[in-house]
Design an enzyme around this catalytic site. Structure first.
Site, PDB file in Angstrom:
ATOM      1  N   HIS A 101       0.709  -1.212  -0.159  1.00 24.76           N
ATOM      2  CA  HIS A 101      -0.105   0.037  -0.072  1.00 24.76           C
ATOM      3  C   HIS A 101       0.768   1.281   0.071  1.00 24.76           C
ATOM      4  O   HIS A 101       1.995   1.386   0.522  1.00 24.76           O
ATOM      5  CB  HIS A 101      -1.062   0.076   1.092  1.00 24.76           C
ATOM      6  CG  HIS A 101      -0.264  -0.125   2.428  1.00 24.76           C
ATOM      7  ND1 HIS A 101       0.072  -1.063   2.911  1.00 24.76           N
ATOM      8  CD2 HIS A 101       0.151   0.646   3.403  1.00 24.76           C
ATOM      9  CE1 HIS A 101       0.574  -1.254   4.153  1.00 24.76           C
ATOM     10  NE2 HIS A 101       0.727   0.015   4.569  1.00 24.76           N
ATOM     11  N   HIS A 103       0.877   5.229   1.329  1.00 23.26           N
ATOM     12  CA  HIS A 103       0.053   6.451   1.954  1.00 23.26           C
ATOM     13  C   HIS A 103       0.226   7.642   1.154  1.00 23.26           C
ATOM     14  O   HIS A 103       1.551   7.964   0.672  1.00 23.26           O
ATOM     15  CB  HIS A 103       1.040   6.776   3.181  1.00 23.26           C
ATOM     16  CG  HIS A 103       0.852   5.614   4.367  1.00 23.26           C
ATOM     17  ND1 HIS A 103       0.157   5.308   5.235  1.00 23.26           N
ATOM     18  CD2 HIS A 103       1.816   4.227   4.163  1.00 23.26           C
ATOM     19  CE1 HIS A 103       0.404   4.157   5.977  1.00 23.26           C
ATOM     20  NE2 HIS A 103       1.363   3.788   5.254  1.00 23.26           N
TER      21      HIS A 103
HETATM   22  P1  5GP Z   1       1.848   0.786   7.508  1.00 17.77           P
HETATM   23  O1  5GP Z   1       2.235   0.903   8.659  1.00 17.77           O
HETATM   24  O2  5GP Z   1       1.798  -0.842   7.169  1.00 17.77           O
HETATM   25  O3  5GP Z   1       2.428   1.349   6.364  1.00 17.77           O
HETATM   26  O4  5GP Z   1       0.301   1.251   7.322  1.00 17.77           O
HETATM   27  C1  5GP Z   1      -0.812   0.578   7.579  1.00 17.77           C
HETATM   28  C2  5GP Z   1      -1.779   1.485   7.716  1.00 17.77           C
HETATM   29  O5  5GP Z   1      -3.101   0.868   7.476  1.00 17.77           O
HETATM   30  C3  5GP Z   1      -1.803   2.380   9.094  1.00 17.77           C
HETATM   31  O6  5GP Z   1      -1.732   3.697   8.798  1.00 17.77           O
HETATM   32  C4  5GP Z   1      -3.272   1.990   9.525  1.00 17.77           C
HETATM   33  O7  5GP Z   1      -3.614   2.907  10.401  1.00 17.77           O
HETATM   34  C5  5GP Z   1      -4.080   1.576   8.656  1.00 17.77           C
HETATM   35  N1  5GP Z   1      -5.194   0.628   8.626  1.00 17.77           N
HETATM   36  C6  5GP Z   1      -4.847  -0.754   9.259  1.00 17.77           C
HETATM   37  N2  5GP Z   1      -5.955  -1.271   9.306  1.00 17.77           N
HETATM   38  C7  5GP Z   1      -6.896  -0.666   8.710  1.00 17.77           C
HETATM   39  C8  5GP Z   1      -8.261  -0.936   8.368  1.00 17.77           C
HETATM   40  O8  5GP Z   1      -8.831  -1.857   8.472  1.00 17.77           O
HETATM   41  N3  5GP Z   1      -9.110   0.014   7.664  1.00 17.77           N
HETATM   42  C9  5GP Z   1      -8.387   1.494   7.286  1.00 17.77           C
HETATM   43  N4  5GP Z   1      -8.968   1.992   6.659  1.00 17.77           N
HETATM   44  N5  5GP Z   1      -6.872   1.535   7.549  1.00 17.77           N
HETATM   45  C10 5GP Z   1      -6.278   0.588   8.255  1.00 17.77           C
END
Ligand code: 5GP
Ligand code: ZN
Length: 138
Positions: A101, A103
């Site tokens: 993903h 951001h």
């Molecule tokens: P990472 O830390 O893996 O780069 O980012 C994961 C992101 O996904 C985090 O910013 C977290 O808030 C978001 N996130 C995790 N679970 C969910 C979810 O079920 N729905 C949404 N909309 N965001 C999520």
């Protein structure tokens, strides 16, 4: 190309609802549940890739143009003054969901500092040595 145990596969393919701001054949873009700023979005490919290294070139090649489109909308809609594009690979890099993903984080003048680091120091010799190690691994 989906993983039944992956929450982002379920969200990307519409099995779990999320605040969707964009969708096409390959991607769904949703708002992050724990936003760093108002409008913080996540670009989710509909196919499952653990991280950017696993993604096929076609998917990876579409990510930057889509991030630009979403970022431009953040400036036009909610009035952001800029935006960060952040993509974490590996838990030590802050990845918590192991479905690729990106951001897209809108930034507002005077807002809190995020995505910063303290610059270190490296001399030319060290940079050359590090560059050689990485080049040899390409
Ligand atoms: P990472 O830390 O893996 O780069 O980012 C994961 C992101 O996904 C985090 O910013 C977290 O808030 C978001 N996130 C995790 N679970 C969910 C979810 O079920 N729905 C949404 N909309 N965001 C999520
Ligand atoms: Zn997945």
């Amino acid at each position: 190309m989906r993983d039944d145990n992956c929450i982002f596969c379920k969200i990307a393919n519409g099995d779990i609802p999320a605040a969707t701001i964009y969708e096409d054949e390959d991607f769904r873009v949703i708002l992050d549940l724990g936003p760093a700023t108002k409008g913080h979005a996540l670009i989710l490919p509909k196919n499952h890739f653990k991280d950017i290294c696993e993604a096929d070139a076609e998917t990876a090649g579409k990510l930057f143009p889509l991030a630009a489109k979403i970022g431009a909308a953040m400036m036009k809609g909610p009035g952001a003054d800029g935006f960060n594009v952040v993509q974490n690979n590996g838990s030590c890099a802050g990845q918590t969901v192991f479905h690729l993903h990106v951001h897209v984080i809108p930034r507002y003048e005077g807002g809190t500092e995020i995505v910063t680091w303290k610059p270190g120091k490296a001399d030319a010799e060290e940079l050359a040595r590090t560059a050689r190690i990485i080049k040899e691994a390409l």
